[in-house]
Write a protein that holds these residues in place. Structure first.
Motif, PDB file in Angstrom:
ATOM      1  N   PHE A 222      48.414  41.460  32.471  1.00  0.00           N
ATOM      2  CA  PHE A 222      47.725  40.498  33.321  1.00  0.00           C
ATOM      3  C   PHE A 222      48.014  39.104  32.788  1.00  0.00           C
ATOM      4  O   PHE A 222      47.879  38.859  31.582  1.00  0.00           O
ATOM      5  N   HIS A 223      48.372  38.194  33.669  1.00  0.00           N
ATOM      6  CA  HIS A 223      48.672  36.831  33.213  1.00  0.00           C
ATOM      7  C   HIS A 223      48.307  35.848  34.313  1.00  0.00           C
ATOM      8  O   HIS A 223      48.137  36.235  35.478  1.00  0.00           O
ATOM      9  N   SER A 224      48.186  34.565  33.953  1.00  0.00           N
ATOM     10  CA  SER A 224      47.813  33.582  34.971  1.00  0.00           C
ATOM     11  C   SER A 224      48.366  32.200  34.635  1.00  0.00           C
ATOM     12  O   SER A 224      48.840  31.965  33.518  1.00  0.00           O
ATOM     13  N   HIS A 230      41.534  31.316  37.524  1.00  0.00           N
ATOM     14  CA  HIS A 230      42.523  32.381  37.317  1.00  0.00           C
ATOM     15  C   HIS A 230      42.449  32.901  35.886  1.00  0.00           C
ATOM     16  O   HIS A 230      42.546  34.095  35.633  1.00  0.00           O
ATOM     17  N   GLN A 231      42.272  31.963  34.954  1.00  0.00           N
ATOM     18  CA  GLN A 231      42.243  32.395  33.549  1.00  0.00           C
ATOM     19  C   GLN A 231      41.025  33.272  33.275  1.00  0.00           C
ATOM     20  O   GLN A 231      41.110  34.261  32.554  1.00  0.00           O
ATOM     21  N   THR A 234      41.620  36.692  34.784  1.00  0.00           N
ATOM     22  CA  THR A 234      42.594  37.436  33.967  1.00  0.00           C
ATOM     23  C   THR A 234      41.929  38.012  32.727  1.00  0.00           C
ATOM     24  O   THR A 234      42.120  39.179  32.385  1.00  0.00           O
ATOM     25  N   LYS A 238      41.512  41.984  32.170  1.00  0.00           N
ATOM     26  CA  LYS A 238      42.214  42.467  30.977  1.00  0.00           C
ATOM     27  C   LYS A 238      41.247  43.299  30.120  1.00  0.00           C
ATOM     28  O   LYS A 238      41.573  44.378  29.658  1.00  0.00           O
ATOM     29  N   GLY A 265      50.016  38.833  38.104  1.00  0.00           N
ATOM     30  CA  GLY A 265      49.840  37.423  37.760  1.00  0.00           C
ATOM     31  C   GLY A 265      48.969  36.706  38.772  1.00  0.00           C
ATOM     32  O   GLY A 265      49.011  37.032  39.964  1.00  0.00           O
ATOM     33  N   TRP A 266      48.173  35.762  38.295  1.00  0.00           N
ATOM     34  CA  TRP A 266      47.383  34.924  39.194  1.00  0.00           C
ATOM     35  C   TRP A 266      47.989  33.516  39.183  1.00  0.00           C
ATOM     36  O   TRP A 266      48.121  32.915  38.120  1.00  0.00           O
TER      37      TRP A 266
END
Ligand code: BGC
Length: 388
Positions: A222-224, A230-231, A234, A238, A265-266
């Motif tokens: 998972f990433h952003s 978004h963070q 994530t 996660k 991803g966001w």
């Protein structure tokens, strides 16, 4: 850990395990008394039938694995074969799996054995499956039986394959039997699986104290972007998807089996090549997911990683890139000790049936002939040289 560089190739630690994985219902054929066979009879999922006939052809398939340079292999046991009726164990089927494990040993293939990979015996479903009040006792009885009968022939025992994927596809997304869409059932099921794993772990340790016991955990990269919303999402997802289950079983775990297929991803716009399933190919994700597992301080084996690629045009690069990122994780002191590709053979891809081709080896479902794909030969070179 010392990692050696030779001729610019990346060398893996000595004793690193290389191989491929399968699972009972997806390859064996002839399984009629579990929930997937039942759902197929009801026309809700594709019929599995004889699948790859691996139940009869396992010796030939293990010969192929050896010819491809493998030194390890993962199978799963079909619970509905071993315990076809509540509390009644089938001697012949136990003997069958003894033969299978002996066949691995004769070929010096380290045996990873998952005792439960998604399919439930009919009688267990009738009793409520993992929602039955005594589900934990039933699962422990089965795990204990396997450990006492087969434990001395197993090198690594895995209790449960991908609890999150299982719970989500069966009780949240309603894609797999019993086709339920209910977030509360989903959470209850996940928590039930935590209890089953812990209890099974303790039971197996009583019966076979030296046998390493782990789980196969599907973790996602998972990433952003920098957007705080978004963070936050994530970080939450996660924790929920990658860590919650592992946190709960941390004290009952000798090793972590990692299954890596996905990234999410966001606010990021990566340009990824796709598999035949339309899944993005994201090799760097395996590096990040491995780094995230460091906190558990356990040996890690990649139990599954692979792609649907019928034309076999992407598989060799897929392997090269994922394995390179695994090496990068090892350089950063992550204790990765093996890589098993999904899968040795084309197989029954659950609700998708037989169309998607995940095998290093192609299977003709009419004749049951096997044909080694070119990418398998690339992987052979990696396995034999212990380097990428
Ligand atoms: C499962 C396998 C499946 C593979 C490819 C994993 O989630 O353990 O049974 O075939 O993914 O979808």
């Amino acid at each position: 850990m010392t990692v050696l560089f030779t001729d610019k190739r990346l060398k893996f630690p000595e004793g690193f395990l290389w191989g491929a994985a399968t699972a009972s219902h997806q390859v064996e054929g002839g399984i009629e008394n579990n929930d997937w066979a039942q759902a197929a009879r009801a026309g809700k999922v594709p019929v599995c039938g004889r699948a790859c006939d691996h139940y009869n052809l396992f010796e030939r398939d293990f010969d192929i694995a050896v010819s491809l340079g493998h030194n390890a292999h993962k199978i799963s046991l079909e619970w509905s074969r071993i315990e076809p009726r509540d509390g009644e164990f089938d001697r012949e089927e136990i003997e069958h799996y003894k033969q299978v494990l002996a066949a691995l040993k004769r070929r010096n293939l380290k045996a990873f054995v998952c005792i439960w990979h998604f399919t439930l015996p009919d009688w267990f479903v009738k009793r409520g499956g993992f929602f039955a009040p005594d589900a934990e006792k039933i699962f422990v009885r089965y795990a204990g039986k396997v450990a006492s009968e087969l434990g001395d022939k197993i090198d690594f025992l895995i209790t449960i394959n991908e609890p999150n994927i299982y719970a989500s596809n069966t009780h949240l997304r309603g894609l797999w039997p019993p086709f339920i869409k209910n977030p509360f059932s989903y959470l209850r099921l996940l928590n039930g699986l935590v209890r089953c794993h812990r209890a099974a772990f303790s039971e197996i340790k009583k019966v076979a104290p030296a046998l390493p016991v782990g789980i196969s955990k599907n973790n996602i990269y998972f990433h952003s972007n920098k957007n705080p919303i978004h963070q936050f999402s994530t970080a939450y997802i996660k924790w929920f998807w990658n860590r919650r289950f592992l946190n709960k079983i941390d004290e009952h775990l000798d090793f972590i089996g990692l299954n890596y297929y996905f990234h999410k991803g966001w606010g990021t716009h990566g340009n990824h090549e796709k598999t035949d399933f339309g899944w993005d190919i994201c090799p760097e994700g395996i590096f990040h997911v491995l780094l995230e597992l460091e906190r558990y301080r356990k040996p890690i084996y990649i139990i599954e990683n692979g792609l649907a690629d019928a034309a076999d045009t992407r598989r060799a690069n897929f392997i090269r890139d994922h394995v390179t990122y695994i090496h990068k994780a090892i350089e950063q002191e992550i204790d990765v000790r093996g890589y098993l590709h999904w899968s040795l053979l084309d197989n029954y891809e659950w609700a998708e049936g037989f169309e998607k081709r995940f095998g290093l080896v192609e299977v003709d479902y009419r004749t049951h002939e096997r044909r080694i794909r070119k990418s398998a030969l690339y992987f052979k070179e990696v396995c034999q040289s212990n380097a990428v």
